[in-house]
Scaffold this active site. Structure first.
Site, PDB file in Angstrom:
ATOM      1  N   ARG A 196      63.936  26.348  19.654  1.00 29.20           N
ATOM      2  CA  ARG A 196      62.643  26.963  19.325  1.00 29.20           C
ATOM      3  C   ARG A 196      62.779  27.496  17.909  1.00 29.20           C
ATOM      4  O   ARG A 196      63.583  28.410  17.672  1.00 29.20           O
ATOM      5  CB  ARG A 196      62.318  28.068  20.329  1.00 29.20           C
ATOM      6  CG  ARG A 196      61.128  28.906  19.919  1.00 29.20           C
ATOM      7  CD  ARG A 196      60.569  29.759  21.039  1.00 29.20           C
ATOM      8  NE  ARG A 196      59.804  28.960  21.982  1.00 29.20           N
ATOM      9  CZ  ARG A 196      58.919  29.450  22.840  1.00 29.20           C
ATOM     10  NH1 ARG A 196      58.698  30.752  22.890  1.00 29.20           N
ATOM     11  NH2 ARG A 196      58.270  28.657  23.655  1.00 29.20           N
ATOM     12  N   HIS A 244      54.357  21.828  20.446  1.00 32.36           N
ATOM     13  CA  HIS A 244      54.923  22.421  21.668  1.00 32.36           C
ATOM     14  C   HIS A 244      54.858  21.368  22.782  1.00 32.36           C
ATOM     15  O   HIS A 244      54.087  21.492  23.729  1.00 32.36           O
ATOM     16  CB  HIS A 244      54.126  23.669  22.048  1.00 32.36           C
ATOM     17  CG  HIS A 244      54.840  24.579  23.000  1.00 32.36           C
ATOM     18  ND1 HIS A 244      56.126  24.342  23.459  1.00 32.36           N
ATOM     19  CD2 HIS A 244      54.442  25.734  23.603  1.00 32.36           C
ATOM     20  CE1 HIS A 244      56.479  25.310  24.289  1.00 32.36           C
ATOM     21  NE2 HIS A 244      55.486  26.169  24.390  1.00 32.36           N
ATOM     22  N   GLN A 288      55.091  22.141  26.623  1.00 32.67           N
ATOM     23  CA  GLN A 288      53.896  22.764  27.178  1.00 32.67           C
ATOM     24  C   GLN A 288      52.862  21.704  27.571  1.00 32.67           C
ATOM     25  O   GLN A 288      52.298  21.732  28.666  1.00 32.67           O
ATOM     26  CB  GLN A 288      53.288  23.724  26.151  1.00 32.67           C
ATOM     27  CG  GLN A 288      52.060  24.446  26.647  1.00 32.67           C
ATOM     28  CD  GLN A 288      52.356  25.367  27.811  1.00 32.67           C
ATOM     29  OE1 GLN A 288      53.260  26.183  27.740  1.00 32.67           O
ATOM     30  NE2 GLN A 288      51.611  25.225  28.903  1.00 32.67           N
ATOM     31  N   ASP A 295      44.520  29.392  23.569  1.00 35.05           N
ATOM     32  CA  ASP A 295      45.827  29.959  23.236  1.00 35.05           C
ATOM     33  C   ASP A 295      45.567  31.106  22.257  1.00 35.05           C
ATOM     34  O   ASP A 295      44.444  31.254  21.741  1.00 35.05           O
ATOM     35  CB  ASP A 295      46.726  28.875  22.611  1.00 35.05           C
ATOM     36  CG  ASP A 295      48.124  29.388  22.269  1.00 35.05           C
ATOM     37  OD1 ASP A 295      48.545  30.412  22.864  1.00 35.05           O
ATOM     38  OD2 ASP A 295      48.791  28.802  21.391  1.00 35.05           O
ATOM     39  N   CYS A 353      48.559  28.529  27.866  1.00 34.58           N
ATOM     40  CA  CYS A 353      50.016  28.342  27.899  1.00 34.58           C
ATOM     41  C   CYS A 353      50.748  29.652  28.185  1.00 34.58           C
ATOM     42  O   CYS A 353      51.870  29.630  28.671  1.00 34.58           O
ATOM     43  CB  CYS A 353      50.492  27.749  26.588  1.00 34.58           C
ATOM     44  SG  CYS A 353      50.052  28.744  25.157  1.00 34.58           S
ATOM     45  N   ARG A 406      55.863  24.105  34.166  1.00 38.91           N
ATOM     46  CA  ARG A 406      56.818  24.040  33.049  1.00 38.91           C
ATOM     47  C   ARG A 406      58.214  23.713  33.589  1.00 38.91           C
ATOM     48  O   ARG A 406      58.984  23.001  32.965  1.00 38.91           O
ATOM     49  CB  ARG A 406      56.837  25.374  32.280  1.00 38.91           C
ATOM     50  CG  ARG A 406      55.574  25.716  31.505  1.00 38.91           C
ATOM     51  CD  ARG A 406      55.385  24.770  30.346  1.00 38.91           C
ATOM     52  NE  ARG A 406      56.574  24.706  29.525  1.00 38.91           N
ATOM     53  CZ  ARG A 406      56.851  25.540  28.498  1.00 38.91           C
ATOM     54  NH1 ARG A 406      55.956  26.444  28.150  1.00 38.91           N
ATOM     55  NH2 ARG A 406      57.967  25.430  27.810  1.00 38.91           N
TER      56      ARG A 406
HETATM   57  N1   CP Z   1      54.126  29.000  27.039  1.00 45.25           N
HETATM   58  C1   CP Z   1      55.326  29.306  26.510  1.00 45.25           C
HETATM   59  O1   CP Z   1      55.963  28.526  25.799  1.00 45.25           O
HETATM   60  O2   CP Z   1      55.770  30.553  26.850  1.00 45.25           O
HETATM   61  P1   CP Z   1      57.050  31.286  26.228  1.00 45.25           P
HETATM   62  O3   CP Z   1      56.740  31.568  24.786  1.00 45.25           O
HETATM   63  O4   CP Z   1      57.198  32.539  27.035  1.00 45.25           O
HETATM   64  O5   CP Z   1      58.228  30.370  26.348  1.00 45.25           O
HETATM   65  N1  NVA Z   2      50.806  29.311  19.740  1.00 44.00           N
HETATM   66  C1  NVA Z   2      51.735  30.221  20.370  1.00 44.00           C
HETATM   67  C2  NVA Z   2      52.292  29.608  21.612  1.00 44.00           C
HETATM   68  C3  NVA Z   2      53.252  30.466  22.376  1.00 44.00           C
HETATM   69  C4  NVA Z   2      53.779  29.802  23.600  1.00 44.00           C
HETATM   70  C5  NVA Z   2      52.835  30.581  19.382  1.00 44.00           C
HETATM   71  O1  NVA Z   2      53.304  29.706  18.659  1.00 44.00           O
HETATM   72  O2  NVA Z   2      53.190  31.767  19.319  1.00 44.00           O
END
Ligand code: CP
Ligand code: NVA
Length: 300
Positions: free
Chosen positions: A100, A127, A130, A213, A253, A281
């Protein structure tokens, strides 16, 4: 050449179908296996996470492997040492990396130099994990994907980018509703054949699903104030869900910023499928690990 999942552009319809089929099978059978026996998956996270980290760890355990969480403050990806060196080191010890990252280029570099499969666990641009769970959730609810219509209301961000790629592969029609200046990449919109509609009420009419989101993603905190102003009118409310119709489901998400892109009543309301989505997930990432790292065949 290892299999990577950096975005969904590398998947074709056959591989997408295999992933969804395996995920559904894993869910139905509460699958426990030895697909990753003796294998270690490094989880390299530069940003916080609940769902992605937990499901990657649990899925790895269910497949008989070992997950190793690496806090980026300790690793210092690109700070303590270059991404190239981190990739070269990790590739000597582990069988896969889920990362990440702040910058999408970092997952690309990890994939280029580690020699092991790399899974994007969220970057500023995509992502993919997701979007796979989102498709499984839609298919469970409607029994099909082809021909469904999904309205995405909010920021044209990483989550939407992957959703557009997934929808294009699965034959889901996407209507995107963002304020001016927050549209997704036009090339992605075009590839997905998605329509841009400014008015959220018009966008959700007849949609099988309404998706939103956060307006301020991780790393954009300094823009929060401005974004709250720019996104006024784009909150998913019970009124907007009513405009979509009773049969329409709500997806997010998570995590949610309540009172901004959505109100609590919608997330806890009868149309919400967000916790099924979160559950999925686990099953979808398990399928990703089984195929990409465990060598499970894509066909058959
Ligand atoms: N939806 C998602 O990726 O959640 P987290 O940021 O908690 O992993
Ligand atoms: N768009 C959000 C998604 C989190 C799962 C972010 O990048 O923070």
């Amino acid at each position: 050449m290892p299999n990577h999942l950096l975005d969904l552009s590398g998947l074709d319809q056959g591989k997408l179908e295999a992933l969804l089929r395996t995920a559904a099978h894993f869910k139905q059978t509460r699958y426990r296996g030895t697909d990753l026996s003796g294998k270690t998956v490094a989880l390299l996270f530069e940003k916080p996470s609940l769902r992605t980290r937990t499901t990657l760890e649990v899925a790895t355990v269910h497949l008989g492997g070992h997950a190793l969480y690496l806090d980026s403050r300790q690793v210092g990806l690109g700070v303590r040492e270059p991404v190239y060196d981190v990739a070269k080191n990790l590739g000597r010890w582990v069988e896969a990396i889920a990362a990440r990252v702040n910058k999408h280029e970092s997952v690309i570099e990890l994939a280029e130099h580690s020699g092991v499969p790399v899974i994007n666990a969220l970057s500023d641009a995509h992502h993919p994990l997701q979007a796979l769970a989102d498709l499984l959730t839609l298919r469970e609810r409607f029994g099909r994907l082809e021909g469904l219509r999904l309205a995405y209301v909010g920021d044209g961000n990483n989550v939407l980018a992957s959703l557009l790629e997934a929808a294009a592969l699965a034959g889901v029609e996407v209507v995107v509703s963002t304020p001016e200046g927050y549209e997704p990449d036009p090339a992605l919109l075009e590839r997905a054949g998605a329509r841009l509609v400014r008015d959220p009420y018009e966008a959700v009419r007849g949609a099988h699903a309404v998706y939103t989101d956060v307006w301020t993603s991780m790393g954009q905190e300094e823009e929060a104030e401005r974004r709250r102003r720019d996104f006024a009118g784009y909150t998913v409310t019970p009124q907007l869900m009513a405009a979509a119709g009773e049969e329409s489901i709500f997806l997010h998400c998570l995590p949610a910023h309540y009172g901004e892109e959505v109100v609590e009543e919608v997330v806890r309301g009868p149309q919400s499928k967000v916790f099924d989505q979160a559950e999925n997930r686990l099953h979808t990432v398990k399928a990703v690990l089984a195929h990409l790292v465990g060598g499970r065949p894509w066909s058959g």
